[in-house]
Design an enzyme around this catalytic site. Sequence first.
Site, PDB file in Angstrom:
ATOM      1  N   CYS A  28      -8.952   5.643  29.495  1.00 19.47           N
ATOM      2  CA  CYS A  28      -8.056   5.573  30.650  1.00 19.47           C
ATOM      3  C   CYS A  28      -6.759   4.885  30.240  1.00 19.47           C
ATOM      4  O   CYS A  28      -6.392   3.823  30.763  1.00 19.47           O
ATOM      5  CB  CYS A  28      -8.731   4.825  31.792  1.00 19.47           C
ATOM      6  SG  CYS A  28     -10.237   5.600  32.389  1.00 19.47           S
ATOM      7  N   SER A  43       0.834  -1.198   0.000  1.00 18.76           N
ATOM      8  CA  SER A  43       0.000   0.000   0.000  1.00 18.76           C
ATOM      9  C   SER A  43       0.871   1.252   0.000  1.00 18.76           C
ATOM     10  O   SER A  43       2.051   1.206   0.364  1.00 18.76           O
ATOM     11  CB  SER A  43      -0.890  -0.020   1.246  1.00 18.76           C
ATOM     12  OG  SER A  43      -1.810   1.037   1.249  1.00 18.76           O
ATOM     13  N   ARG A  45      -7.924   2.596  -0.664  1.00 16.99           N
ATOM     14  CA  ARG A  45      -7.572   3.801   0.093  1.00 16.99           C
ATOM     15  C   ARG A  45      -7.836   5.063  -0.730  1.00 16.99           C
ATOM     16  O   ARG A  45      -8.375   6.050  -0.222  1.00 16.99           O
ATOM     17  CB  ARG A  45      -6.093   3.723   0.489  1.00 16.99           C
ATOM     18  CG  ARG A  45      -5.619   4.851   1.395  1.00 16.99           C
ATOM     19  CD  ARG A  45      -4.100   4.804   1.536  1.00 16.99           C
ATOM     20  NE  ARG A  45      -3.635   3.537   2.064  1.00 16.99           N
ATOM     21  CZ  ARG A  45      -3.473   3.270   3.356  1.00 16.99           C
ATOM     22  NH1 ARG A  45      -3.760   4.196   4.250  1.00 16.99           N
ATOM     23  NH2 ARG A  45      -3.024   2.096   3.753  1.00 16.99           N
TER      24      ARG A  45
END
EC number: 4.1.1.19
Length: 721
Positions: A547, A306, A395
């Site tokens: 968190c 890619s 993409r």
Amino acid sequence: MPTLACCIDAAAFPPGYAIAGDSSLPAPEAFSGVPPATNTTSSVDHSHWSPSLSASLYKIDSWGAPYFSVNSSGNISVSPHGAETLPHQEIDLMKVVKKVSEPKFSGGLGLQFPLIVRFPDVLKNRLESLQSAFDSAILSQGYGSHYQGVYPVKCNQDRFVVEDIVEFGSPFRFGLEAGSKPELLLAMSCLCKGNPEAFLVCNGYKDAEYISLALIARKLHVDTVIVIEQEEELDLVIDISRKLGVRPMIGVRAKLRTKHSGHFGSTSGEKGKFGLTTMQILRVVRNLEQVGMLDCLQLLHFHIGSQIPSTSLLADGVGEAAQIYCELVRLGAGLKVIDIGGGLGIDYDGSQSSDSDISVGYGLKEYAKTVVQAVRYACDRKFVKHPIICSESGRAIVSHHSVLIFEAVSSSATSRPTMRSFGPGLQGLLEELTDDARVDYGNLTAAAIRGEYETCLLYADQLKQRCIQQFKEGSVSLEHLAAIDDLCEIVSRVIGVSESVRTYHVNLSLFTSIPDFWAIGQLFPIVPIHRLDQRPGVRGILSDLTCDSDGKVDKFIGGQSSLPLHELEGGEGKAHGGGGGGYYLGMFLGGAYQEALGGLHNLFGGPSVIRVSQSDGPHGFAVTRAVPGPSCGDVLRAMQHEPELMFEALKHRAEECGHVNEIARAELASGLARSFHNMPYLTTAASCATANNNFYYYCNEDKNNNSVAVGDDEQWTYCCA
């Protein structure tokens, strides 16, 4: 350095410690013409700022063209038809955000943030642009066949994205690529409504069920190609096709020697995860020939990674594959298609650099020209008929059409140091210090008088460390430790080395919505979507709700470790409440992979999603679909919990609490029920609507101070703006 010496030697620091006028001090280094951080919005001068300066600062015209720009109102503007968009067709992104986030009784849709905004018109334009680039290259070079691409659904499996691609790509015979059985099922279903000549390319690991599904698709007159990725898959294809009475269309994936370096090139080369070596390809040819099925071998596939960075690397890979194609034709294979795989990159940072994983040194036209030229050259030399050119450019097709919008709810604005606010004066502070600490203080004062910057910092740090040790031993109070912290902060600020980067707390889960940033360091353009007619006065990093210390964005395009941002309105460090007055940022070019990869870290679900199309209405857009994000109950259910039973357990506990009366128990149960139905994200003052798939709850109150609930019998599938 008299001002610093005066501040250090003062019995109590005056509010604001007026030190900025000392001309002997160097000014803190600013970024791209943006002034250093200030603590009040009113002190920032906007008179010499403009939307065009913001566009330059955030490089919007580089990575965003031709779809994103800044309009005269200082908002991000979307050009849904790319370069062909007329001025009246542009969409103000902030108007979309306001429309969908306002409560129903105010004329909005009441959706909660974070929010994904899809622009199907942009998707259509990307498909048309890719097809046009190849058509032009084929025409100009006299190529003897055509281009027809496929969309790899793994990039974004959203139903409406896939259905849009099939619909928009139908005139071009655009097809789909699947890499798993669920993807194959959705591709089969969607292509029933597509062009009958569109390809369904089947990649990935395959078992008997996968191959059976692919052959059934061929029985249903879907032009399905089973690409052999592992040599043992061929025996299954031959056996099952005979049992089903289907003549298969077979492809082989070749492991090329060509590969590119960097993260996105790791799947290519001789050591790649998928594909066949030249020896394995020859064995496939021999086996097919022995069973009388060599004519079924009709497609050659390869993938060199890619984000292919340059056309020179692309030409090298395509040229190598084209030679393999010609040799297979010589051996008698019935090849008709060369599938060049994915790799068509996009420019995430606008640098047009071939040396970066987040940029590429070419555009659509250069890409297509390089591919066509490499295939034509190899085939002409071997007198081989030009094949159909297929690509799997996911993409490049879907990245631009989706924008993630999220809200900054607060920032860690640094308060102005003043020892007076903590009580003890200088004399009281010195009395608690050890002899060594008092010596450090004296040395600090002397260095300040002499104007020795580095020495000041050295003694300030020594003083601070001694006081921290004293605090740990219990001999210095918390107030005195805070005073020492402020004293050292004053020294750093005056000298110009104080940390001026703030942390903006955003209503977002990075792991759910931007997983590639955390996982592989992928950078995406992040920009405020409004107030771009104002000079950003601070720099900041983004901290999400999870968190987890990794839940922050502290790297940005252009190699920056912080982002130019505006002061939050409505009070220091807090977003302004009500009426769409929050501070909204957008992450762009994230339409590929992010949604499918996102998990449920901290049980934050996915964002709300809307589809926005260009229209001829007064605002130039129509919200054609709105889907609230998953509720707390939804994400709990995804982790095998049972929200209904959890609610009953809590309700039963409320009934057991004898000190709670019947009315209070009913109100408690009602509140718990709403909590299960609400989204996990924060409900802020500027964005207080919460929703789920059944009911929408609003914390806004109507004129009679009654809460508003919208039942599931009211449809939210279409709203013109």
